[in-house]
Design an enzyme around this catalytic site. Structure first.
Site, PDB file in Angstrom:
ATOM      1  N   HIS A  82     109.741 -34.937  63.478  1.00  0.00           N
ATOM      2  CA  HIS A  82     108.351 -34.502  63.595  1.00  0.00           C
ATOM      3  C   HIS A  82     107.921 -33.781  62.326  1.00  0.00           C
ATOM      4  CE1 HIS A  82     104.851 -33.649  66.197  1.00  0.00           C
ATOM      5  NE2 HIS A  82     104.701 -32.594  65.425  1.00  0.00           N
ATOM      6  N   ASP A 163      99.998 -29.158  76.486  1.00  0.00           N
ATOM      7  CA  ASP A 163      99.783 -29.189  75.030  1.00  0.00           C
ATOM      8  C   ASP A 163      98.515 -29.957  74.658  1.00  0.00           C
ATOM      9  OD1 ASP A 163     100.522 -28.775  72.211  1.00  0.00           O
ATOM     10  OD2 ASP A 163     100.685 -30.959  72.229  1.00  0.00           O
ATOM     11  N   ARG A 170      92.450 -25.660  70.465  1.00  0.00           N
ATOM     12  CA  ARG A 170      92.802 -25.032  69.177  1.00  0.00           C
ATOM     13  C   ARG A 170      92.020 -25.668  68.036  1.00  0.00           C
ATOM     14  NH1 ARG A 170      98.628 -26.299  68.837  1.00  0.00           N
ATOM     15  NH2 ARG A 170      98.523 -25.397  66.777  1.00  0.00           N
ATOM     16  N   SER A 185     103.708 -26.023  70.447  1.00  0.00           N
ATOM     17  CA  SER A 185     103.120 -27.359  70.565  1.00  0.00           C
ATOM     18  C   SER A 185     104.124 -28.432  70.136  1.00  0.00           C
ATOM     19  CB  SER A 185     101.852 -27.414  69.701  1.00  0.00           C
ATOM     20  OG  SER A 185     101.468 -28.736  69.450  1.00  0.00           O
ATOM     21  N   LYS A 189     106.668 -30.892  72.968  1.00  0.00           N
ATOM     22  CA  LYS A 189     106.608 -32.367  72.995  1.00  0.00           C
ATOM     23  C   LYS A 189     107.969 -32.965  72.666  1.00  0.00           C
ATOM     24  CE  LYS A 189     103.175 -32.439  70.180  1.00  0.00           C
ATOM     25  NZ  LYS A 189     101.922 -32.106  69.540  1.00  0.00           N
TER      26      LYS A 189
HETATM   27  N1  URA Z   1     101.896 -30.796  65.085  1.00  0.00           N
HETATM   28  C1  URA Z   1     101.792 -30.609  66.419  1.00  0.00           C
HETATM   29  O1  URA Z   1     102.242 -31.447  67.189  1.00  0.00           O
HETATM   30  N2  URA Z   1     101.187 -29.522  66.892  1.00  0.00           N
HETATM   31  C2  URA Z   1     100.672 -28.578  66.090  1.00  0.00           C
HETATM   32  O2  URA Z   1     100.153 -27.603  66.572  1.00  0.00           O
HETATM   33  C3  URA Z   1     100.779 -28.757  64.695  1.00  0.00           C
HETATM   34  C4  URA Z   1     101.408 -29.877  64.206  1.00  0.00           C
END
Ligand code: URA
Length: 434
Positions: A82, A163, A170, A185, A189
């Site tokens: 990620h 989220d 946000r 966040s 995930k």
């Molecule tokens: N990537 C994400 O999945 N969430 C965030 O808040 C920032 C970057």
């Protein structure tokens, strides 16, 4: 418990209890807390922060707000990757195929997003190949991971649903940059999507949430600790986002650049980053030592196997695999404009944030969720930081659907670049590993 009291407690900087955080996340997930109170809470967190313990609990509550993917039918280690997001970040389109092509029994189930702002997300880039549909069922996702060794598709709404709601609020309340909120966040995930190992690319610089190394380190450490708490092997690399990643910023232009890297003839720094991330994914899954994993990852670029994996994915998602072998098939923009150098010298600055804004006004991004984006809009930088350029030489190519958009993009791009008399100090793409 009343949400009003939870907001005032955080507003005064006090540490919340597990029950209070659970109450908040459950209320977000079941819709019982109105958006204005959620937004007030997010702003209180933005100003007051959260302790590591609070952030860990917030992440766990967000994970349990939905289902957890077990991917039971896949026998073998699952590794996810990620990025915290930046300008020109097409890395997932490259490292997923690389790890799968390494053929070491490691699987990459990568759920990705569409993104708001500068350009589309990984899914938008992938969908610039005509026919590709990334909104597939959980069953199809698992089958593709099993068959190809990887899949890139839309984030399932079943996973960490809180989220989705929090991220949308946000985005519109200027609270996206809060470190605990980013950490919760990302990690909620990743934990919910079931991989045993997680490799994080934490961006640092003007084009990312973390503008300073201090913030990037804080975010990276926090996410690594949250991963450990959830018993996931988690590694974070802090990487440069002061200038765009690679030469292309947009959707189809980034997909084409990803293909060039997979052909073994991509931008040097982008290629180095992809090899390092893919190697860390293999290493985290205990394939070999890090140096050997780098050699394994590199080989997939030069023997054509990673490119073939990307073509396989495009085909399985309903697209035409020939796009990967013949990039002239990608749709072209109506207007092409060239930005030329106003003087001779060395490129000393290409500001990621400004380039992102240029891409966005060209039409490559979206301002609100659900808006259609122009896959053909984007920027191709002909020069990189440190390169020599002569007056009148082409610095970048801009693509848009209208002349107005091309002109607006040109103004932003002009401001993004500085030409100096002396070459700048060299900047490393990989700043640190945590
Ligand atoms: N990537 C994400 O999945 N969430 C965030 O808040 C920032 C970057």
């Amino acid at each position: 418990m009343k949400m009003y009291d939870v907001i005032t407690k955080k507003q005064s900087g006090r540490e919340l209890t597990e029950e209070e955080i659970e109450f908040f996340v459950n209320g977000v997930a079941d819709g019982s807390i109105p958006d204005y109170q959620i937004s007030a809470f997010l702003m209180a967190v933005w100003f007051r922060g959260m302790t590591e313990e609070e952030t860990g609990i917030l992440t766990e509550c967000m994970v349990t707000s939905g289902e957890i993917d077990k991917l039971d039918s896949i026998i073998g280690k699952k590794v996810d990757k990620h990025s915290t997001g930046g300008v020109g970040d097409k890395v997932s389109l490259i490292v997923g195929p690389m790890v799968a092509a390494a053929n070491k029994g490691i699987y990459v189930p990568k759920m990705a997003g569409r993104g708001l702002g500068f350009t589309g997300g990984t899914l938008d880039k992938l969908e610039s190949c005509k026919g590709v549909n990334t909104e597939i069922s959980a069953e199809e996702f698992e089958n593709i991971v099993k068959d190809l060794g990887f899949c890139i598709a839309g984030q399932s709404k079943r996973l960490a649903p809180a989220d989705g709601k929090l991220s949308a609020l946000r985005d519109v309340t200027a609270t996206s940059g809060s470190i605990p909120l980013i950490a919760a966040s990302v990690m909620s995930k990743k934990i919910a999507s079931g991989s045993e190992c997680i490799v994080l690319d934490v961006k640092c610089g003007s084009g990312s949430f973390c503008k300073t190394l201090r913030d990037a380190e804080e975010l990276a450490r926090l996410m690594v600790r949250i991963g450990a708490r959830a018993k996931r092997k988690t590694v974070a690399l802090i990487t440069d986002m002061s200038s765009p990643l690679g030469c292309a910023v947009g959707n189809s232009v980034e997909m084409i650049e990803a293909i060039r890297v997979l052909e073994g003839r991509g931008d040097e720094k982008l290629t180095e980053l992809c090899i390092t991330l893919a190697a860390n994914m293999l290493y985290a899954a205990n394939v070999d030592d890090l140096e050997s994993c780098k050699a394994i990852a590199e080989e997939t670029l030069y023997d054509g196997s990673a490119l073939e994996k990307l073509a396989d994915l495009v085909e399985r998602l309903g697209g035409d695999r020939n796009y990967v072998y013949d990039t002239s098939l990608f749709e072209e923009s109506n207007v092409t404009a060239i930005l030329v150098a106003e003087k001779s010298g060395y490129i000393s600055r290409i500001d990621a944030y400004e380039v992102g804004k240029a891409a966005s006004v060209l039409g490559a991004g979206r301002e609100v969720v659900g808006q259609t984006i122009d896959h053909t809009a984007g920027i191709i930088l002909n020069k990189q930081i440190g390169d020599r350029i002569e007056e009148g030489e082409a610095l970048a190519t801009l693509q848009a659907q209208t002349l107005e958009r091309a002109q607006a993009g040109m103004e932003y791009l002009f401001k993004a670049v500085t030409i100096s008399d002396y070459p700048p100090e060299e900047r490393k793409i990989i700043i640190k590993s945590i």
